[in-house]
Design a protein around this motif. Structure first.
Motif, mmCIF file in Angstrom:
data_model
loop_
_atom_site.group_PDB
_atom_site.id
_atom_site.type_symbol
_atom_site.label_atom_id
_atom_site.label_comp_id
_atom_site.label_asym_id
_atom_site.label_seq_id
_atom_site.Cartn_x
_atom_site.Cartn_y
_atom_site.Cartn_z
ATOM 1 N N UNK A 1 0.725 -1.046 0.220
ATOM 2 C CA UNK A 1 0.259 0.285 -0.052
ATOM 3 C C UNK A 1 0.783 1.217 0.191
ATOM 4 N N UNK A 2 0.313 2.036 -1.188
ATOM 5 C CA UNK A 2 1.321 3.342 -1.521
ATOM 6 C C UNK A 2 2.670 2.746 -1.360
ATOM 7 N N UNK A 3 3.452 1.937 -2.368
ATOM 8 C CA UNK A 3 4.297 1.210 -1.884
ATOM 9 C C UNK A 3 5.494 1.452 -1.370
ATOM 10 N N UNK A 4 4.968 0.488 -0.209
ATOM 11 C CA UNK A 4 4.642 0.126 1.178
ATOM 12 C C UNK A 4 4.753 -1.514 0.868
ATOM 13 N N UNK A 5 5.488 -2.457 1.568
ATOM 14 C CA UNK A 5 4.512 -4.030 2.134
ATOM 15 C C UNK A 5 3.817 -3.411 3.293
ATOM 16 N N UNK A 6 2.866 -4.335 3.379
ATOM 17 C CA UNK A 6 2.052 -4.113 4.612
ATOM 18 C C UNK A 6 1.351 -5.165 4.851
ATOM 19 N N UNK A 7 1.798 -6.543 4.860
ATOM 20 C CA UNK A 7 1.539 -7.575 4.639
ATOM 21 C C UNK A 7 2.037 -8.836 3.851
ATOM 22 N N UNK A 8 2.806 -10.102 5.094
ATOM 23 C CA UNK A 8 3.373 -10.792 4.042
ATOM 24 C C UNK A 8 3.016 -11.748 4.399
ATOM 25 N N UNK A 9 1.953 -13.420 4.191
ATOM 26 C CA UNK A 9 1.269 -14.552 5.228
ATOM 27 C C UNK A 9 0.138 -14.936 4.802
ATOM 28 N N UNK A 10 -0.107 -16.134 5.367
ATOM 29 C CA UNK A 10 -0.974 -17.065 4.618
ATOM 30 C C UNK A 10 -2.087 -16.133 4.332
ATOM 31 N N UNK A 11 -3.095 -16.914 3.597
ATOM 32 C CA UNK A 11 -4.610 -16.105 3.502
ATOM 33 C C UNK A 11 -5.092 -16.221 5.263
ATOM 34 N N UNK A 12 -5.478 -17.269 5.974
ATOM 35 C CA UNK A 12 -5.445 -17.361 7.041
ATOM 36 C C UNK A 12 -5.541 -15.995 8.002
ATOM 37 N N UNK A 13 -4.103 -15.665 8.260
ATOM 38 C CA UNK A 13 -3.574 -14.998 8.473
ATOM 39 C C UNK A 13 -3.898 -12.992 8.397
ATOM 40 N N UNK A 14 -4.201 -13.507 6.963
ATOM 41 C CA UNK A 14 -4.668 -11.984 6.703
ATOM 42 C C UNK A 14 -5.704 -11.948 6.513
ATOM 43 N N UNK A 15 -6.920 -12.823 6.598
ATOM 44 C CA UNK A 15 -8.617 -12.448 7.149
ATOM 45 C C UNK A 15 -8.827 -11.794 8.845
ATOM 46 N N UNK A 16 -7.529 -12.681 9.176
ATOM 47 C CA UNK A 16 -7.451 -12.240 10.919
ATOM 48 C C UNK A 16 -7.335 -10.665 11.168
ATOM 49 N N UNK A 17 -6.891 -9.703 9.982
ATOM 50 C CA UNK A 17 -6.645 -8.768 10.245
ATOM 51 C C UNK A 17 -8.221 -7.763 9.586
ATOM 52 N N UNK A 18 -9.065 -8.337 9.582
ATOM 53 C CA UNK A 18 -10.333 -7.871 8.884
ATOM 54 C C UNK A 18 -11.613 -8.549 9.922
ATOM 55 N N UNK A 19 -12.509 -8.343 10.113
ATOM 56 C CA UNK A 19 -13.549 -7.992 11.239
ATOM 57 C C UNK A 19 -14.102 -9.759 10.862
#
Length: 259
Positions: free
Chosen positions: A225-243
């Motif tokens: 986002x805006x040129x910077x890395x904000x997440x690197x991991x599995x799909x399950x871990x990404x889902x936990x970043x939201x509700x």
């Protein structure tokens, strides 16, 4: 009996033992005071299919162009199969199939003519050329249009012609920028099936805006986002970043972005 936790650990160790095939090492690209990408750092190992996410203007295409050697980074290093793409691009390109957002098509040619042209440019022998052209026509389902001018093809077929040239020389690594753009649902389904099959033998970095494709295909997610890395991991871990959903997680990690 091996527990699920032990199995997961064994799988992680096996993944770590595979060599990195795509490496972004502190990649930055500056245009005057504007940073299209800043210190992007990640790797994709053999056999991984990684989804590369981010809102419009986040720097995804710029990063992919640096990884392929298409543009030079202002800082950092891009490697394909261990080859520095600024110092050893020809050798790196032998391992790489690249489908940019707007594929390299020659509209006055037919798909067959263009595949023959790219095969000759890559130095494929006559025997190998015929076998590989037949193979990619089958993989990309182009048999019905192979002798029609590319200018007369639908956007979906044009996208598949672009994908066919990326697969032509049977590369180890695929970098694909929005490969399902403009495809109808049946074609998208076919591309997903093809990507899953290809990921059995190849390393794939796939840019997409369609979060359902992430769940359907990817083993891992890299988000900028805006040129910077904000997440690197599995799909399950990404889902936990939201509700609840990946949409929520995407919004949370890219707040303030102009989508």
């Amino acid at each position: 009996m091996t527990s699920p936790a032990e199995s997961k650990t064994d799988e992680s160790r096996a993944g770590e033992s595979r060599r990195p095939m795509i490496e972004a090492v502190g990649l930055s690209k500056f245009y005057g005071p504007f940073a299209a990408a800043r210190e992007v750092d990640f790797s994709v190992r053999e056999g991984e299919l990684v989804a590369f996410l981010g809102p419009n203007g986040a720097g995804k295409s710029t990063t992919m162009k640096m990884l392929t050697g298409y543009i030079a980074p202002s800082e950092g290093e891009a490697r394909i199969a261990g080859h520095n793409m600024m110092e050893d691009r020809i050798e790196g390109s032998k391992h790489l199939g690249y489908l940019p957002e707007s594929g390299p098509l020659y509209y006055e040619m037919t798909p067959m003519g263009m595949l023959n042209f790219f095969a000759d440019a890559r130095g494929l022998s006559k025997t190998v050329k015929k076998d590989r052209i037949d193979a990619v026509i089958d993989i990309c389902d182009l048999s019905s249009v192979v002798y029609k001018p590319i200018s007369k093809l639908s956007k979906g077929f044009k996208q598949r012609v672009g994908m066919s040239q990326a697969l032509l020389h049977e590369p180890d690594v695929l970098i694909m920028d929005e490969p399902t753009a403009g495809l109808d649902p049946n074609q998208v389904r076919g591309v997903r099936k093809t990507m899953r099959k290809l990921s059995e033998t190849k390393t794939i970095l796939l840019s997409t805006h369609i979060l359902q494709e992430v769940e359907a295909m990817a083993s891992r997610v890299v988000m900028i986002n805006e040129g910077r890395l904000v997440y690197d991991g599995d799909v399950a871990g990404l889902r936990q970043k939201g509700d609840v959903t990946l949409d929520d997680a995407f919004h949370t990690l890219t707040k303030g972005a102009h989508i």
